[in-house]
Write a protein that holds these residues in place. Structure first.
Motif, PDB file in Angstrom:
ATOM      1  N   LEU A   9      20.448   5.300 -57.130  1.00 55.55           N
ATOM      2  CA  LEU A   9      21.773   4.409 -56.303  1.00 55.55           C
ATOM      3  C   LEU A   9      22.726   5.729 -55.825  1.00 55.55           C
ATOM      4  O   LEU A   9      23.884   5.665 -54.509  1.00 55.55           O
ATOM      5  CB  LEU A   9      22.459   3.511 -56.967  1.00 55.55           C
ATOM      6  CG  LEU A   9      21.472   2.468 -57.443  1.00 55.55           C
ATOM      7  CD1 LEU A   9      21.995   1.419 -57.454  1.00 55.55           C
ATOM      8  CD2 LEU A   9      20.703   1.829 -56.077  1.00 55.55           C
ATOM      9  N   GLU A  10      22.875   6.987 -56.407  1.00 54.98           N
ATOM     10  CA  GLU A  10      23.666   7.423 -56.395  1.00 54.98           C
ATOM     11  C   GLU A  10      23.242   9.111 -55.205  1.00 54.98           C
ATOM     12  O   GLU A  10      24.012   9.558 -55.407  1.00 54.98           O
ATOM     13  CB  GLU A  10      24.178   8.097 -57.428  1.00 54.98           C
ATOM     14  CG  GLU A  10      23.592   8.869 -58.728  1.00 54.98           C
ATOM     15  CD  GLU A  10      23.354   9.398 -60.522  1.00 54.98           C
ATOM     16  OE1 GLU A  10      23.949   8.316 -60.907  1.00 54.98           O
ATOM     17  OE2 GLU A  10      23.587  10.138 -60.970  1.00 54.98           O
ATOM     18  N   GLN A  11      21.331   8.592 -55.184  1.00 53.60           N
ATOM     19  CA  GLN A  11      21.406   9.670 -54.612  1.00 53.60           C
ATOM     20  C   GLN A  11      21.938   9.566 -53.083  1.00 53.60           C
ATOM     21  O   GLN A  11      21.799   8.813 -52.362  1.00 53.60           O
ATOM     22  CB  GLN A  11      19.838   9.824 -54.361  1.00 53.60           C
ATOM     23  CG  GLN A  11      19.079   9.964 -55.818  1.00 53.60           C
ATOM     24  CD  GLN A  11      19.463  10.797 -56.750  1.00 53.60           C
ATOM     25  OE1 GLN A  11      19.460  11.923 -56.075  1.00 53.60           O
ATOM     26  NE2 GLN A  11      19.983  10.841 -57.841  1.00 53.60           N
ATOM     27  N   PRO A  12      21.782  10.861 -52.910  1.00 56.50           N
ATOM     28  CA  PRO A  12      22.934  11.818 -51.058  1.00 56.50           C
ATOM     29  C   PRO A  12      22.557  10.584 -50.184  1.00 56.50           C
ATOM     30  O   PRO A  12      20.864  10.444 -50.143  1.00 56.50           O
ATOM     31  CB  PRO A  12      23.055  12.861 -50.925  1.00 56.50           C
ATOM     32  CG  PRO A  12      21.845  13.386 -52.200  1.00 56.50           C
ATOM     33  CD  PRO A  12      21.342  11.920 -52.950  1.00 56.50           C
ATOM     34  N   ASN A  13      22.894  10.067 -49.126  1.00 56.90           N
ATOM     35  CA  ASN A  13      22.140   9.350 -47.537  1.00 56.90           C
ATOM     36  C   ASN A  13      21.195  10.585 -47.227  1.00 56.90           C
ATOM     37  O   ASN A  13      20.725   9.853 -46.475  1.00 56.90           O
ATOM     38  CB  ASN A  13      23.311   9.210 -47.148  1.00 56.90           C
ATOM     39  CG  ASN A  13      24.424   8.286 -47.218  1.00 56.90           C
ATOM     40  OD1 ASN A  13      23.872   7.139 -48.481  1.00 56.90           O
ATOM     41  ND2 ASN A  13      25.848   7.851 -46.958  1.00 56.90           N
TER      42      ASN A  13
END
Lengths: 96, 256
Positions: free
Chosen positions: B91-95
């Motif tokens: 969920l913290e991986q970049p867009n």
């Protein structure tokens, strides 16, 4: 009719609660009806505005021409007898 | 009914973990605000972001109540350090781009839906109520993200290539969902939490169905990344927090 990405325009109609009519609320772009429906849900009902959505591709709507407004609408303006305003309402009748 | 019960601290930590997932993904999606590929998708993504923030508030309010030290939901959100967050690494991986954002969403939504279905049967009435309310939102999230996976996968050569790349790059983060921590085992044993190991089979089925409809290739390796649930994060989380917490860190105790 379509924007630069080729997505056609859709007209969105929302029924605000059961028993009322669907009303036109605006338009949006979408590649097909399914996504028009999802987009309409996100764009036009996020503040609880509706219980039912219709989407219609804009090209399917036939609109009256403003140039014809004279012959279309003005003849009705001097025919007040078509309005039900010439009799008294009995007391106690509400919501009319 | 199982006799085993949880400590107050376990329930508090469990609520924080659930809230952290919603908070961090909500924050990531919020980064799309004003940058969506088209206006309608921009609004859809930020709608989903707001759903997550609403879920976060429910979990944190309950966590603060359980903890009983007078902390507020805002203090739980804005005054913890990166290692105190318990969100999944996915969920913290970049867009990155729209394809990555959709696949991150799709991988999580498919899990989140199964998870909340079980959490809505929790013996803790408050968690069950939060889950039941959130489940309606998450069913729509899954519909949105899986629909886009199909469209992009079965779309043009470029969209297919980009979304396949996102599938291949993000798949490694999905294993973490199903490896219970000691906390999760204890919470599941008492009937308050969810037995995540049981969700793996239905999850893989759901993912496979959509990927095959989308004409995408199944990522042929076992997901190996984990640690988020124990507070071991990628460097991305620090960057997210420095932006998200900036206001409260710079002007302590400020409010609107």
């Amino acid at each position: 009719m379509s924007d630069k990405q080729g997505w056609p325009l859709w007209e969105i109609f929302i029924r605000s609660k059961n028993g009322l009519n669907h009303r036109h609320v605006g338009s949006l772009h979408a590649p097909d009806a399914e996504m028009a429906m999802e987009n309409a849900r996100d764009v036009y009902t996020r503040r609880s505005e509706g219980v039912s959505i219709w989407v219609v591709e804009s090209r399917h709507i036939t609109a009256s021409n403003p140039e014809n407004n004279g012959e279309f609408f003005e003849p009705a303006q001097d025919k007040v007898y078509r309005h039900p305003t010439f009799y008294e309402m009995p007391e106690g009748i509400k919501h009319i | 009914m199982n006799e085993k019960s949880n400590t107050k601290n376990e329930l508090f930590s469990y609520c924080l973990q659930l809230g952290d997932n919603s908070l961090i993904l909500g924050q990531r999606l919020g980064e799309w605000c004003g940058h969506g590929p088209v206006l309608e998708v921009d609004i859809a993504l930020t709608n989903i972001a707001l759903d997550f923030l609403g879920q976060t508030r429910s979990y944190f309010q309950y966590a603060a109540e359980v903890e009983g030290l007078g902390h507020t939901e805002d203090q739980l959100a804005f005054l913890r350090e990166a290692h105190e967050y318990r969100n999944y690494l996915l969920l913290e991986q970049p867009n990155e781009d729209f394809a990555y954002t959709i696949i991150r969403q799709f991988f999580f939504d498919a899990f989140h839906r199964l998870f909340l279905e079980k959490l809505s049967e929790s013996t803790d009435s408050q968690l069950a109520a939060i889950a039941a309310k959130s489940l309606k939102e998450v069913k729509y999230h899954f519909r949105f993200s899986s629909d886009w996976v199909r469209r992009l996968g079965d779309g043009t050569a470029v969209s297919h290539k980009k979304i396949q790349q996102a599938v291949d790059d993000l798949w490694m983060f999905t294993g973490e969902f199903f490896q219970p921590t000691e906390l999760e085992e204890n919470m599941a044993a008492s009937g308050v939490g969810v037995d995540v190991t049981a969700l793996k089979t239905p999850y893989l089925t759901a993912i496979k169905d959509v990927l095959s409809e989308a004409t995408l290739k199944w990522p042929d390796f076992e997901p190996n990344q984990h640690g988020g649930k124990e507070g071991r994060h990628s460097e991305y989380l620090g960057h997210i927090l420095s932006e998200m917490q900036w206001m409260q860190r710079t002007y302590p105790n400020m409010s609107w």
